[in-house]
Design an enzyme around this catalytic site. Structure first.
Site, PDB file in Angstrom:
ATOM      1  N   LYS A 118       0.628  -1.343   0.201  1.00 16.09           N
ATOM      2  CA  LYS A 118      -0.286  -0.103   0.346  1.00 16.09           C
ATOM      3  C   LYS A 118       1.047   1.122  -0.105  1.00 16.09           C
ATOM      4  CE  LYS A 118      -2.634  -1.720   3.979  1.00 16.09           C
ATOM      5  NZ  LYS A 118      -2.043  -2.856   4.002  1.00 16.09           N
ATOM      6  N   THR A 119       1.635   1.445   0.659  1.00 16.42           N
ATOM      7  CA  THR A 119       2.355   2.834   0.873  1.00 16.42           C
ATOM      8  C   THR A 119       3.354   3.257  -0.211  1.00 16.42           C
ATOM      9  OG1 THR A 119       2.963   1.939   3.522  1.00 16.42           O
ATOM     10  CG2 THR A 119       4.755   3.815   2.372  1.00 16.42           C
ATOM     11  N   GLU A 147      -3.698   5.977   1.376  1.00 13.73           N
ATOM     12  CA  GLU A 147      -3.431   4.734   1.984  1.00 13.73           C
ATOM     13  C   GLU A 147      -4.766   4.474   2.597  1.00 13.73           C
ATOM     14  OE1 GLU A 147      -0.019   2.329   4.459  1.00 13.73           O
ATOM     15  OE2 GLU A 147       0.289   3.463   3.312  1.00 13.73           O
TER      16      GLU A 147
END
Length: 462
Positions: free
Chosen positions: A121-122, A165
């Site tokens: 995600k990051t 995110e």
């Protein structure tokens, strides 16, 4: 209140303001003109960056830190009920707002992109935020890690795009209503909150159901969990798949390693497109294609966005080079789930040539170790040698019988060369003593193992 400031958030107080998610929201609110305050257990570079924006940051938690005129108190799921500032908020009748609700309020009136998945995600959020910025679109963004310097995890932009995110760990991603949602993968993690894959699927289905009418779900075609989610959604939302699978809508034709970079070729809307990804590893190439697919869903020409993706050069703790001493490179990895560990070790193996890879691994959470300790051990077998520390507890209390020995035993059973070190202060000397010129040393885990990189470099230099 300043324009664009959500109601009741003109004087927010953040408990745990130094955290990756919390600090980002605090920064955006400050940039929008709010009078922001908060507290954290310890001082940090992130806290200093917030102070530079005019944010009041207290060290430690105490009732007097909460101002009487606070408009709300913002908390994350990590804040315990007995926190003194939370108790003071109840006495004063100050509304308590979850971090995800605050982030959702910041996205109202904009075109949100929410990036979800068990892993990546990051990185994917960062890739999209950096490339959109490179194109001059001035996006707002909230990322779970710093791009380059402390405090660079979030920004209030003048454009109409907001990239965020979306965290599934506590189901807080159900609060968002994105125009475009990305699901990178779907696996069982966060065992304290999810008892089974069925619960995971239900949670991601709820997230997908929050996409606004006419919006798009961008989802991986190569991960079985993501494919199963696509089947379950059964056309309830416009879906675009990406990956190496033959039936992917955006098909990855090749990923060619080029040292610490990759060259990626995709087939998108009938056209072949080749572009560079400035970080190593097949999984990062897939993240870049997810970001590219999402940008196209927003209406951005692929031929413009693809080269802009090369502007992304990494996020702190995501295979970040910490330094080199005595011919040994020390690299920091946030990987803490077996899938992430395997991906990072395979990426480093592809980039390292014949160099040895040594890992200093710190397990994260007792519950995760209990459920996935054996898989973690097998992942460590991909390294030439490993040192395993005690479990970093984070928000959890110990579980009887669950220690890092579960990982050590599994690693040895898989044929790994592994050493257990129970005193973290001794670990830099141990791993430095194992290294020789040309080796790569990875500090790996989501806890404070990242702090040991400079100590390892110091030992190597001596």
């Amino acid at each position: 209140m300043a324009p664009g400031l959500p109601p009741a958030m003109d004087r927010p107080h953040f408990i745990g303001i130094g955290g990756a998610g919390m600090s980002g929201i605090a920064k955006i609110l400050a940039q929008r003109g709010a009078k922001v305050a908060g507290s954290d257990a310890k001082d940090s570079a992130t806290a200093q960056a917030l102070r530079a924006l005019g944010v009041t940051v207290h060290v430690g938690h105490a009732v007097e830190h909460l101002a009487d005129d606070a408009s709300c108190v913002v908390v994350s799921s990590a804040i315990r009920d007995d926190n003194p500032e939370l108790a003071r908020a109840a006495e004063l009748g100050v509304p308590v707002v979850h971090r995800s609700d605050a982030l959702a309020a910041l996205m109202e009136g904009l075109r949100p992109v929410a990036v979800a998945g068990t892993h990546g995600k990051t990185t994917t959020t960062s890739m999209l935020a950096v490339s959109l910025t490179e194109l001059g679109l001035k996006p707002s963004y909230a990322i779970g890690g710093d791009l380059d310097v402390p405090g660079s995890n979030a920004h209030h932009g003048e454009g109409d795009l907001f990239v965020a995110e979306a965290d599934e760990s506590d189901r807080s991603f159900h609060k968002y209503a994105p125009e475009v949602a990305i699901v990178l993968n779907v696996e069982l993690d966060h065992h304290a909150n999810y008892a089974s894959m069925e619960e995971i699927y239900d949670s991601f289905q709820t997230f997908a159901g929050r996409i606004v009418p006419g919006g798009t779900l961008v989802i991986a075609a190569d991960h079985e969990g993501a494919r199963e989610l696509t089947r379950r959604l059964a056309g309830s939302v416009r879906t675009v798949t990406y990956g190496e699978a033959a039936d992917a809508d955006v098909r990855i034709l090749s990923v060619v390693p080029q040292g610490l970079r990759s060259e990626v070729t995709v087939l998108l809307q009938g056209q072949r497109l080749t572009f560079a990804v400035s970080v190593p590893g097949r999984h990062y190439a897939h993240n870049a294609v997810a970001a590219l697919t999402a940008g196209v869903a927003l209406g951005i020409p692929a031929a413009e966005l693809a080269p802009a993706l090369a502007a992304y050069t990494g996020v702190k703790r995501r295979l970040q080079l910490k330094g080199e001493a005595a011919g040994v490179q020390v690299i920091d990895s946030y990987a803490h789930h077996p899938t992430e560990m395997t991906a990072d070790l395979e990426a480093m193996r592809a980039a390292a040539g014949g160099a040895r890879i040594l890992v200093l691994f710190q397990p994260h959470l007792f519950s995760r170790t209990q459920e996935l300790g054996e898989e973690m051990g097998r992942a460590l077998a991909l390294a030439d040698a490993s040192v395993v520390l005690d479990i970093y507890p984070a928000r959890e209390d110990p579980i009887p019988g669950v220690t890092s020995d579960l990982i050590v035993e599994a690693a040895r059973a898989a044929g790994a060369d592994v050493t257990a070190v129970h005193d973290k202060a001794e670990a830099p000397a141990v791993i430095a003593g194992m290294a020789r010129p040309g080796d790569l040393v990875l500090t790996m885990g989501a806890g404070d193992v990242t702090d040991l990189g400079p100590h390892i470099l110091h030992r190597l230099s001596k």
